[in-house]
Design a protein around this motif. Structure first.
Motif, PDB file in Angstrom:
ATOM      1  N   LYS A  58       0.850  -1.296  -0.095  1.00 56.70           N
ATOM      2  CA  LYS A  58      -0.026  -0.120  -0.138  1.00 56.70           C
ATOM      3  C   LYS A  58       0.800   1.184  -0.047  1.00 56.70           C
ATOM      4  O   LYS A  58       0.306   2.299  -0.621  1.00 56.70           O
ATOM      5  N   THR A  59       2.029   1.053   0.601  1.00 53.05           N
ATOM      6  CA  THR A  59       2.855   2.225   0.734  1.00 53.05           C
ATOM      7  C   THR A  59       3.400   2.603  -0.829  1.00 53.05           C
ATOM      8  O   THR A  59       3.574   4.099  -0.909  1.00 53.05           O
ATOM      9  N   LEU A  60       3.216   2.101  -1.800  1.00 54.11           N
ATOM     10  CA  LEU A  60       3.505   2.556  -3.157  1.00 54.11           C
ATOM     11  C   LEU A  60       2.384   3.617  -3.547  1.00 54.11           C
ATOM     12  O   LEU A  60       2.665   4.836  -3.817  1.00 54.11           O
ATOM     13  N   ALA A  61       1.195   3.507  -2.907  1.00 51.00           N
ATOM     14  CA  ALA A  61       0.134   4.476  -3.386  1.00 51.00           C
ATOM     15  C   ALA A  61       0.174   5.499  -2.635  1.00 51.00           C
ATOM     16  O   ALA A  61       0.092   6.591  -2.858  1.00 51.00           O
ATOM     17  N   PHE A  62       0.393   5.166  -1.221  1.00 48.33           N
ATOM     18  CA  PHE A  62       0.864   6.460  -0.214  1.00 48.33           C
ATOM     19  C   PHE A  62       1.820   7.435  -0.665  1.00 48.33           C
ATOM     20  O   PHE A  62       1.635   8.763  -0.878  1.00 48.33           O
ATOM     21  N   GLU A  63       3.129   6.932  -1.078  1.00 49.60           N
ATOM     22  CA  GLU A  63       4.012   7.721  -1.427  1.00 49.60           C
ATOM     23  C   GLU A  63       3.716   8.552  -2.716  1.00 49.60           C
ATOM     24  O   GLU A  63       3.918   9.752  -2.735  1.00 49.60           O
ATOM     25  N   MET A  64       3.167   8.053  -3.628  1.00 48.19           N
ATOM     26  CA  MET A  64       2.767   8.473  -4.813  1.00 48.19           C
ATOM     27  C   MET A  64       1.895   9.674  -4.568  1.00 48.19           C
ATOM     28  O   MET A  64       2.044  10.956  -5.033  1.00 48.19           O
ATOM     29  N   CYS A  65       0.739   9.544  -3.852  1.00 48.35           N
ATOM     30  CA  CYS A  65      -0.175  10.605  -3.551  1.00 48.35           C
ATOM     31  C   CYS A  65       0.470  11.638  -2.849  1.00 48.35           C
ATOM     32  O   CYS A  65       0.372  12.916  -2.917  1.00 48.35           O
ATOM     33  N   GLU A  66       1.224  11.399  -1.621  1.00 50.74           N
ATOM     34  CA  GLU A  66       2.090  12.383  -0.982  1.00 50.74           C
ATOM     35  C   GLU A  66       2.862  13.131  -1.937  1.00 50.74           C
ATOM     36  O   GLU A  66       2.902  14.426  -1.755  1.00 50.74           O
ATOM     37  N   GLN A  67       3.832  12.512  -2.898  1.00 45.90           N
ATOM     38  CA  GLN A  67       4.641  13.266  -3.625  1.00 45.90           C
ATOM     39  C   GLN A  67       3.883  14.191  -4.502  1.00 45.90           C
ATOM     40  O   GLN A  67       4.433  15.032  -5.236  1.00 45.90           O
ATOM     41  N   LEU A  68       2.661  13.840  -4.885  1.00 43.99           N
ATOM     42  CA  LEU A  68       1.949  14.697  -5.740  1.00 43.99           C
ATOM     43  C   LEU A  68       1.065  15.775  -4.899  1.00 43.99           C
ATOM     44  O   LEU A  68       0.022  16.349  -5.736  1.00 43.99           O
ATOM     45  N   GLY A  69       1.364  15.716  -3.803  1.00 42.26           N
ATOM     46  CA  GLY A  69       0.595  16.951  -2.995  1.00 42.26           C
ATOM     47  C   GLY A  69      -0.694  16.333  -2.471  1.00 42.26           C
ATOM     48  O   GLY A  69      -1.623  17.173  -2.500  1.00 42.26           O
ATOM     49  N   TRP A  70      -0.749  15.253  -2.194  1.00 43.05           N
ATOM     50  CA  TRP A  70      -2.192  14.583  -1.722  1.00 43.05           C
ATOM     51  C   TRP A  70      -2.990  14.735  -2.689  1.00 43.05           C
ATOM     52  O   TRP A  70      -4.320  15.085  -2.698  1.00 43.05           O
ATOM     53  N   ARG A  71      -2.744  14.137  -4.147  1.00 48.58           N
ATOM     54  CA  ARG A  71      -3.658  14.200  -5.056  1.00 48.58           C
ATOM     55  C   ARG A  71      -3.453  12.685  -5.504  1.00 48.58           C
ATOM     56  O   ARG A  71      -2.321  12.329  -5.671  1.00 48.58           O
ATOM     57  N   ALA A  72      -4.493  12.054  -6.129  1.00 50.22           N
ATOM     58  CA  ALA A  72      -4.263  10.747  -7.145  1.00 50.22           C
ATOM     59  C   ALA A  72      -3.838  11.154  -8.424  1.00 50.22           C
ATOM     60  O   ALA A  72      -4.462  12.153  -8.923  1.00 50.22           O
ATOM     61  N   PRO A  73      -3.012  10.241  -8.903  1.00 49.58           N
ATOM     62  CA  PRO A  73      -2.633  10.184 -10.444  1.00 49.58           C
ATOM     63  C   PRO A  73      -3.776  10.004 -11.187  1.00 49.58           C
ATOM     64  O   PRO A  73      -4.843   9.467 -10.645  1.00 49.58           O
ATOM     65  N   ALA A  74      -3.949  10.476 -12.590  1.00 47.32           N
ATOM     66  CA  ALA A  74      -4.842   9.982 -13.296  1.00 47.32           C
ATOM     67  C   ALA A  74      -5.060   8.518 -13.482  1.00 47.32           C
ATOM     68  O   ALA A  74      -6.118   8.010 -13.542  1.00 47.32           O
ATOM     69  N   ALA A  75      -3.856   7.921 -13.770  1.00 47.70           N
ATOM     70  CA  ALA A  75      -3.903   6.611 -14.062  1.00 47.70           C
ATOM     71  C   ALA A  75      -2.508   5.982 -13.347  1.00 47.70           C
ATOM     72  O   ALA A  75      -1.551   6.693 -13.397  1.00 47.70           O
ATOM     73  N   VAL A  76      -2.315   4.643 -12.923  1.00 43.35           N
ATOM     74  CA  VAL A  76      -1.429   4.013 -12.778  1.00 43.35           C
ATOM     75  C   VAL A  76      -1.038   2.684 -13.376  1.00 43.35           C
ATOM     76  O   VAL A  76      -1.913   2.168 -13.627  1.00 43.35           O
ATOM     77  N   VAL A  77       0.104   2.705 -14.275  1.00 42.80           N
ATOM     78  CA  VAL A  77       0.187   1.577 -14.995  1.00 42.80           C
ATOM     79  C   VAL A  77       1.478   0.544 -14.432  1.00 42.80           C
ATOM     80  O   VAL A  77       2.530   0.910 -13.963  1.00 42.80           O
ATOM     81  N   MET A  78       1.025  -0.654 -14.142  1.00 41.55           N
ATOM     82  CA  MET A  78       1.864  -1.500 -13.349  1.00 41.55           C
ATOM     83  C   MET A  78       2.076  -2.960 -14.279  1.00 41.55           C
ATOM     84  O   MET A  78       1.017  -3.326 -14.727  1.00 41.55           O
ATOM     85  N   PRO A  79       3.068  -3.619 -13.892  1.00 46.51           N
ATOM     86  CA  PRO A  79       3.271  -4.843 -14.316  1.00 46.51           C
ATOM     87  C   PRO A  79       2.150  -5.929 -13.343  1.00 46.51           C
ATOM     88  O   PRO A  79       2.155  -5.447 -12.223  1.00 46.51           O
TER      89      PRO A  79
END
Ligand SMILES: [Zn+2]
Length: 377
Positions: A199-220
Protein backbone atom coordinates in the motif's frame (compact mmCIF):
# COMPACT_ATOMS: atom_id res chain seq x y z
CA UNK A 1 -4.74 -7.48 12.97
CA UNK A 2 -7.29 -10.05 11.79
CA UNK A 3 -6.95 -12.59 8.97
CA UNK A 4 -10.19 -13.33 7.08
CA UNK A 5 -10.48 -16.15 4.54
CA UNK A 6 -11.45 -15.08 1.05
CA UNK A 7 -13.31 -18.35 0.44
CA UNK A 8 -14.96 -19.57 3.69
CA UNK A 9 -14.92 -16.39 5.84
CA UNK A 10 -12.90 -18.12 8.58
CA UNK A 11 -11.48 -15.49 10.98
CA UNK A 12 -8.03 -15.78 12.53
CA UNK A 13 -6.57 -13.34 15.06
CA UNK A 14 -2.96 -13.23 16.16
CA UNK A 15 0.53 -12.32 15.15
CA UNK A 16 1.50 -15.78 13.85
CA UNK A 17 0.54 -14.74 10.27
CA UNK A 18 -0.62 -18.05 8.72
CA UNK A 19 0.04 -18.18 4.98
CA UNK A 20 -3.42 -19.52 4.08
CA UNK A 21 -6.70 -20.53 5.68
CA UNK A 22 -6.18 -23.68 7.81
CA UNK A 23 -9.84 -24.61 7.31
CA UNK A 24 -10.22 -24.54 3.52
CA UNK A 25 -6.81 -23.63 2.04
CA UNK A 26 -8.10 -20.32 0.69
CA UNK A 27 -6.16 -17.05 0.57
CA UNK A 28 -6.45 -14.72 3.54
CA UNK A 29 -7.32 -11.04 3.48
CA UNK A 30 -6.17 -8.82 6.31
CA UNK A 31 -8.33 -6.46 8.37
CA UNK A 32 -6.37 -3.65 9.97
CA UNK A 33 -7.12 -0.57 11.99
CA UNK A 34 -6.03 2.23 9.66
CA UNK A 35 -4.97 5.62 11.00
CA UNK A 36 -3.72 7.89 8.20
CA UNK A 37 -3.36 11.48 9.31
CA UNK A 38 -1.50 13.94 7.17
CA UNK A 39 0.35 15.63 9.99
CA UNK A 40 1.53 12.35 11.54
CA UNK A 41 2.74 11.17 8.12
CA UNK A 42 4.53 14.38 7.20
CA UNK A 43 6.47 14.46 10.48
CA UNK A 44 7.35 10.75 10.26
CA UNK A 45 10.65 9.16 9.17
CA UNK A 46 11.71 9.50 5.48
CA UNK A 47 10.83 5.90 4.65
CA UNK A 48 7.78 3.63 4.45
CA UNK A 49 7.34 3.60 8.23
CA UNK A 50 5.96 7.14 7.93
CA UNK A 51 2.74 5.27 7.02
CA UNK A 52 2.95 2.92 10.03
CA UNK A 53 -0.64 3.85 10.97
CA UNK A 54 -1.88 1.89 7.95
CA UNK A 55 0.55 -1.04 8.14
CA UNK A 56 0.48 -4.33 10.09
CA UNK A 57 1.57 -3.36 13.61
CA UNK A 58 5.29 -3.81 14.36
CA UNK A 59 7.02 -2.37 17.44
CA UNK A 60 9.73 0.09 16.26
CA UNK A 61 12.50 -2.02 17.82
CA UNK A 62 11.47 -5.06 15.74
CA UNK A 63 11.57 -3.24 12.40
CA UNK A 64 14.02 -4.69 9.89
CA UNK A 65 15.46 -2.06 7.57
CA UNK A 66 18.14 -1.88 4.92
CA UNK A 67 17.58 1.84 4.49
CA UNK A 68 14.77 1.54 1.94
CA UNK A 69 14.01 5.03 0.59
CA UNK A 70 10.85 6.83 -0.44
CA UNK A 71 11.42 6.08 -4.14
CA UNK A 72 11.64 8.99 -6.62
CA UNK A 73 8.70 10.05 -8.77
CA UNK A 74 10.33 11.40 -11.91
CA UNK A 75 8.60 13.71 -14.39
CA UNK A 76 8.84 12.87 -18.06
CA UNK A 77 6.84 12.63 -21.28
CA UNK A 78 5.75 9.62 -23.30
CA UNK A 79 4.77 10.19 -26.94
CA UNK A 80 4.40 13.86 -26.00
CA UNK A 81 2.10 13.21 -23.02
CA UNK A 82 3.28 14.31 -19.54
CA UNK A 83 3.76 11.24 -17.33
CA UNK A 84 5.76 10.26 -14.26
CA UNK A 85 7.87 7.23 -13.42
CA UNK A 86 7.92 5.74 -9.92
CA UNK A 87 11.41 4.29 -9.56
CA UNK A 88 10.74 1.26 -7.37
CA UNK A 89 13.83 -0.46 -8.76
CA UNK A 90 15.92 1.76 -6.45
CA UNK A 91 15.37 -0.43 -3.41
CA UNK A 92 18.32 -2.17 -1.66
CA UNK A 93 18.12 -5.45 -3.61
CA UNK A 94 17.12 -3.85 -6.92
CA UNK A 95 13.39 -4.53 -6.93
CA UNK A 96 10.09 -3.38 -5.41
CA UNK A 97 9.91 -6.64 -3.48
CA UNK A 98 11.85 -4.88 -0.70
CA UNK A 99 8.82 -2.64 -0.13
CA UNK A 100 6.84 -5.71 0.86
CA UNK A 101 9.58 -7.64 2.60
CA UNK A 102 10.77 -4.75 4.81
CA UNK A 103 7.37 -4.95 6.52
CA UNK A 104 6.75 -8.70 6.12
CA UNK A 105 10.09 -9.74 7.65
CA UNK A 106 9.61 -7.16 10.43
CA UNK A 107 6.27 -8.79 11.31
CA UNK A 108 7.91 -12.23 11.25
CA UNK A 109 10.75 -11.10 13.52
CA UNK A 110 8.27 -9.53 15.94
CA UNK A 111 6.39 -12.88 15.95
CA UNK A 112 9.59 -14.75 16.85
CA UNK A 113 9.92 -16.63 13.54
CA UNK A 114 13.49 -17.99 13.30
CA UNK A 115 13.41 -19.79 9.92
CA UNK A 116 11.43 -19.43 6.68
CA UNK A 117 10.99 -21.21 3.35
CA UNK A 118 9.86 -19.63 0.07
CA UNK A 119 9.78 -20.61 -3.61
CA UNK A 120 11.21 -17.99 -5.92
CA UNK A 121 14.32 -17.97 -8.05
CA UNK A 122 13.92 -14.30 -8.86
CA UNK A 123 13.51 -10.90 -7.23
CA UNK A 124 11.27 -12.13 -4.40
CA UNK A 125 13.78 -14.77 -3.32
CA UNK A 126 16.68 -12.31 -3.41
CA UNK A 127 14.73 -9.72 -1.45
CA UNK A 128 13.53 -12.18 1.19
CA UNK A 129 17.07 -13.58 1.57
CA UNK A 130 18.46 -10.07 2.11
CA UNK A 131 15.91 -9.07 4.76
CA UNK A 132 16.27 -12.43 6.52
CA UNK A 133 20.06 -11.92 6.58
CA UNK A 134 19.48 -8.53 8.18
CA UNK A 135 16.98 -9.99 10.68
CA UNK A 136 19.00 -13.09 11.59
CA UNK A 137 16.27 -15.40 10.23
CA UNK A 138 17.35 -18.61 8.49
CA UNK A 139 16.08 -18.57 4.88
CA UNK A 140 15.68 -21.48 2.47
CA UNK A 141 14.62 -20.87 -1.12
CA UNK A 142 13.15 -23.65 -3.29
CA UNK A 143 13.85 -23.31 -7.01
CA UNK A 144 13.40 -25.55 -10.07
CA UNK A 145 16.63 -27.51 -10.68
CA UNK A 146 17.00 -26.06 -14.19
CA UNK A 147 17.04 -22.45 -12.96
CA UNK A 148 20.09 -20.70 -14.41
CA UNK A 149 22.85 -20.48 -11.77
CA UNK A 150 23.21 -16.74 -12.38
CA UNK A 151 19.68 -16.16 -11.08
CA UNK A 152 20.54 -17.85 -7.80
CA UNK A 153 23.76 -15.96 -7.13
CA UNK A 154 22.14 -12.98 -5.39
CA UNK A 155 20.02 -15.30 -3.21
CA UNK A 156 23.05 -17.36 -2.18
CA UNK A 157 25.15 -14.23 -1.66
CA UNK A 158 22.82 -13.19 1.16
CA UNK A 159 23.46 -16.54 2.85
CA UNK A 160 20.18 -18.28 2.01
CA UNK A 161 20.16 -22.00 1.32
CA UNK A 162 18.88 -22.98 -2.14
CA UNK A 163 17.05 -26.31 -2.59
CA UNK A 164 16.98 -27.40 -6.23
CA UNK A 165 13.80 -29.33 -7.06
CA UNK A 166 13.83 -31.59 -10.17
CA UNK A 167 10.88 -31.08 -12.52
CA UNK A 168 8.51 -28.24 -13.28
CA UNK A 169 7.74 -25.00 -11.42
CA UNK A 170 4.59 -26.73 -10.10
CA UNK A 171 6.72 -29.46 -8.52
CA UNK A 172 8.76 -26.77 -6.77
CA UNK A 173 5.52 -25.30 -5.41
CA UNK A 174 4.50 -28.74 -4.10
CA UNK A 175 7.91 -29.32 -2.50
CA UNK A 176 7.82 -25.99 -0.68
CA UNK A 177 4.33 -26.71 0.61
CA UNK A 178 5.60 -29.95 2.15
CA UNK A 179 8.46 -27.99 3.74
CA UNK A 180 5.88 -25.43 4.95
CA UNK A 181 4.44 -28.05 7.29
CA UNK A 182 7.63 -27.77 9.39
CA UNK A 183 8.97 -24.28 8.66
CA UNK A 184 7.20 -20.94 8.23
CA UNK A 185 6.21 -20.41 4.58
CA UNK A 186 7.03 -16.75 3.85
CA UNK A 187 5.08 -16.60 0.60
CA UNK A 188 4.77 -13.05 -0.70
CA UNK A 189 2.08 -14.25 -3.10
CA UNK A 190 -0.13 -15.79 -0.43
CA UNK A 191 0.46 -13.70 2.65
CA UNK A 192 -1.70 -10.56 2.85
CA UNK A 193 0.90 -8.81 5.03
CA UNK A 194 3.01 -8.38 1.90
CA UNK A 195 0.02 -6.85 0.06
CA UNK A 196 -0.63 -4.40 2.87
CA UNK A 197 3.03 -3.35 2.84
CA UNK A 198 2.61 -2.64 -0.88
CA UNK A 199 0.00 0.00 0.00
CA UNK A 200 2.94 2.32 0.66
CA UNK A 201 3.44 2.56 -3.11
CA UNK A 202 0.09 4.38 -3.36
CA UNK A 203 0.71 6.43 -0.22
CA UNK A 204 4.09 7.70 -1.45
CA UNK A 205 2.79 8.54 -4.90
CA UNK A 206 -0.10 10.63 -3.59
CA UNK A 207 2.04 12.38 -0.98
CA UNK A 208 4.62 13.20 -3.69
CA UNK A 209 1.78 14.67 -5.79
CA UNK A 210 0.66 16.95 -2.93
CA UNK A 211 -2.09 14.58 -1.78
CA UNK A 212 -3.68 14.08 -5.15
CA UNK A 213 -4.33 10.80 -6.95
CA UNK A 214 -2.64 10.40 -10.33
CA UNK A 215 -4.94 10.07 -13.36
CA UNK A 216 -3.89 6.48 -13.94
CA UNK A 217 -1.27 4.05 -12.66
CA UNK A 218 0.30 1.54 -15.05
CA UNK A 219 1.82 -1.55 -13.41
CA UNK A 220 3.25 -4.95 -14.37
CA UNK A 221 0.93 -7.75 -13.25
CA UNK A 222 1.72 -11.44 -12.66
CA UNK A 223 0.54 -12.56 -9.23
CA UNK A 224 -0.84 -9.04 -8.83
CA UNK A 225 0.86 -7.87 -5.63
CA UNK A 226 1.63 -4.43 -7.09
CA UNK A 227 -1.89 -3.91 -8.45
CA UNK A 228 -3.70 -5.22 -5.37
CA UNK A 229 -1.38 -3.48 -2.92
CA UNK A 230 -1.76 -0.16 -4.74
CA UNK A 231 -5.54 -0.61 -4.83
CA UNK A 232 -5.71 -1.24 -1.07
CA UNK A 233 -3.53 1.82 -0.51
CA UNK A 234 -5.63 4.12 -2.69
CA UNK A 235 -8.76 2.82 -0.92
CA UNK A 236 -7.23 3.70 2.47
CA UNK A 237 -6.40 7.19 1.19
CA UNK A 238 -9.97 7.75 -0.06
CA UNK A 239 -11.38 6.49 3.27
CA UNK A 240 -9.06 8.85 5.18
CA UNK A 241 -10.16 11.79 2.98
CA UNK A 242 -6.60 12.36 1.71
CA UNK A 243 -7.58 11.87 -1.96
CA UNK A 244 -11.02 12.15 -3.51
CA UNK A 245 -11.04 9.27 -6.00
CA UNK A 246 -9.22 6.14 -7.13
CA UNK A 247 -6.85 6.45 -10.09
CA UNK A 248 -7.49 4.22 -13.08
CA UNK A 249 -5.47 1.04 -12.48
CA UNK A 250 -3.90 -0.41 -15.63
CA UNK A 251 -2.45 -3.92 -15.18
CA UNK A 252 -0.04 -5.11 -17.86
CA UNK A 253 0.68 -8.74 -18.72
CA UNK A 254 2.93 -10.35 -21.31
CA UNK A 255 0.74 -11.77 -24.10
CA UNK A 256 2.70 -15.04 -23.88
CA UNK A 257 1.34 -15.55 -20.34
CA UNK A 258 -1.82 -13.56 -19.75
CA UNK A 259 -4.48 -15.45 -17.75
CA UNK A 260 -5.83 -12.25 -16.19
CA UNK A 261 -6.09 -10.58 -19.58
CA UNK A 262 -8.09 -13.58 -20.83
CA UNK A 263 -10.39 -13.44 -17.80
CA UNK A 264 -10.76 -9.67 -18.15
CA UNK A 265 -11.76 -10.04 -21.78
CA UNK A 266 -14.22 -12.76 -20.66
CA UNK A 267 -12.36 -15.29 -22.76
CA UNK A 268 -12.27 -17.64 -19.79
CA UNK A 269 -9.13 -18.71 -18.00
CA UNK A 270 -6.23 -19.17 -20.36
CA UNK A 271 -4.98 -22.77 -20.10
CA UNK A 272 -1.52 -21.71 -18.92
CA UNK A 273 1.37 -19.76 -20.23
CA UNK A 274 1.34 -20.43 -23.95
CA UNK A 275 4.86 -19.27 -24.65
CA UNK A 276 8.12 -17.97 -23.27
CA UNK A 277 8.34 -14.32 -22.29
CA UNK A 278 11.22 -11.99 -21.53
CA UNK A 279 9.04 -10.62 -18.73
CA UNK A 280 9.74 -13.61 -16.49
CA UNK A 281 8.79 -11.76 -13.30
CA UNK A 282 5.12 -11.74 -14.37
CA UNK A 283 5.00 -15.13 -16.11
CA UNK A 284 2.36 -16.47 -13.73
CA UNK A 285 -0.15 -19.04 -15.00
CA UNK A 286 -2.20 -19.22 -11.80
CA UNK A 287 -2.50 -16.04 -9.72
CA UNK A 288 -3.60 -16.61 -6.10
CA UNK A 289 -6.33 -13.92 -6.09
CA UNK A 290 -7.52 -13.53 -9.71
CA UNK A 291 -11.05 -12.35 -8.84
CA UNK A 292 -9.75 -9.78 -6.35
CA UNK A 293 -7.33 -8.35 -8.92
CA UNK A 294 -10.05 -8.01 -11.57
CA UNK A 295 -12.46 -6.48 -9.04
CA UNK A 296 -9.83 -3.87 -8.17
CA UNK A 297 -9.20 -3.01 -11.81
CA UNK A 298 -12.91 -2.74 -12.61
CA UNK A 299 -13.69 -0.71 -9.46
CA UNK A 300 -11.10 1.84 -10.59
CA UNK A 301 -12.39 2.04 -14.16
CA UNK A 302 -9.09 0.54 -15.27
CA UNK A 303 -8.14 -2.20 -17.67
CA UNK A 304 -5.79 -5.12 -18.40
CA UNK A 305 -3.44 -4.84 -21.37
CA UNK A 306 -1.37 -7.68 -22.86
CA UNK A 307 1.78 -6.74 -24.78
CA UNK A 308 3.94 -8.71 -27.22
CA UNK A 309 7.61 -9.56 -26.86
CA UNK A 310 8.52 -7.01 -29.57
CA UNK A 311 6.56 -4.31 -27.75
CA UNK A 312 8.40 -5.21 -24.50
CA UNK A 313 11.81 -4.82 -26.17
CA UNK A 314 10.75 -1.53 -27.78
CA UNK A 315 9.55 -0.33 -24.35
CA UNK A 316 12.87 -1.34 -22.78
CA UNK A 317 14.79 0.63 -25.41
CA UNK A 318 12.56 3.71 -25.09
CA UNK A 319 12.96 3.75 -21.29
CA UNK A 320 16.73 3.31 -21.52
CA UNK A 321 16.82 6.22 -24.00
CA UNK A 322 15.42 8.32 -21.12
CA UNK A 323 18.10 7.04 -18.71
CA UNK A 324 15.87 4.40 -17.13
CA UNK A 325 17.53 0.96 -17.28
CA UNK A 326 14.98 -1.60 -16.11
CA UNK A 327 14.46 -5.33 -16.47
CA UNK A 328 12.14 -6.58 -19.25
CA UNK A 329 9.37 -7.31 -16.73
CA UNK A 330 9.23 -3.61 -15.87
CA UNK A 331 9.35 -2.57 -19.53
CA UNK A 332 5.82 -3.93 -20.06
CA UNK A 333 4.50 -0.66 -18.61
CA UNK A 334 6.32 1.32 -21.29
CA UNK A 335 4.88 -0.99 -23.94
CA UNK A 336 1.40 -0.43 -22.53
CA UNK A 337 1.84 3.36 -22.46
CA UNK A 338 2.94 3.29 -26.10
CA UNK A 339 -0.18 1.27 -26.95
CA UNK A 340 -2.44 3.71 -25.06
CA UNK A 341 -0.70 6.72 -26.66
CA UNK A 342 -1.15 5.17 -30.11
CA UNK A 343 -4.88 4.92 -29.42
CA UNK A 344 -4.99 8.51 -28.09
CA UNK A 345 -5.87 7.17 -24.61
CA UNK A 346 -2.71 7.89 -22.57
CA UNK A 347 -3.92 10.26 -19.87
CA UNK A 348 -1.70 13.21 -18.86
CA UNK A 349 -0.48 12.64 -15.30
CA UNK A 350 -0.27 8.86 -15.65
CA UNK A 351 2.26 7.20 -13.32
CA UNK A 352 4.18 4.14 -14.55
CA UNK A 353 5.71 1.92 -11.86
CA UNK A 354 9.20 0.60 -12.71
CA UNK A 355 9.66 -2.44 -10.49
CA UNK A 356 13.06 -4.04 -11.19
CA UNK A 357 16.55 -2.90 -12.11
CA UNK A 358 17.99 -3.65 -15.54
CA UNK A 359 21.24 -4.59 -13.80
CA UNK A 360 19.55 -7.86 -12.81
CA UNK A 361 18.83 -8.74 -16.43
CA UNK A 362 22.00 -7.72 -18.25
CA UNK A 363 23.15 -11.32 -18.77
CA UNK A 364 19.76 -12.22 -20.24
CA UNK A 365 19.73 -9.14 -22.48
CA UNK A 366 23.17 -10.07 -23.84
CA UNK A 367 21.69 -13.42 -24.95
CA UNK A 368 18.58 -11.85 -26.48
CA UNK A 369 20.25 -8.92 -28.20
CA UNK A 370 23.36 -10.59 -29.62
CA UNK A 371 23.46 -10.87 -33.40
CA UNK A 372 26.62 -12.61 -34.62
CA UNK A 373 29.26 -11.15 -32.36
CA UNK A 374 27.56 -7.78 -31.81
CA UNK A 375 25.23 -6.83 -28.95
CA UNK A 376 22.75 -4.28 -30.29
CA UNK A 377 20.52 -2.59 -27.77
ZN1 LIG B 1 -11.16 -20.69 4.43
Amino acid sequence: MEFVCNSCDHHHRGADAPWRCPRCGGAFDLRLEVDLRRQAIETGPPNLWRYAGALPPVPPEARVSLGEPVTPLVESTWAGVPVRFKLDYLFPTGSYKDRGNAVFVSVLRAAGVSAVVEDSSGNAGASLAAYCARAGIRCTIYAPADTSPAKLVQIRAYGAEVVAVPGSRAETARAVQVAAERTYYASHNWNPIFLHAMKTLAFEMCEQLGWRAPAAVVMPCGYGSVVLGAYLGFQDLVSAGLIDRLPRLVAVQAAACAPLYAAYRAEGRAPACSGHTLAEGIACAEPVRPERILEAIRASGGEVIAVSEDEILDGLRALAAQGLYVEPTSAVVAAAMSRLAGEGRLEPGTVAVLTGSGLKATEKLVRVLTTGTQVRF
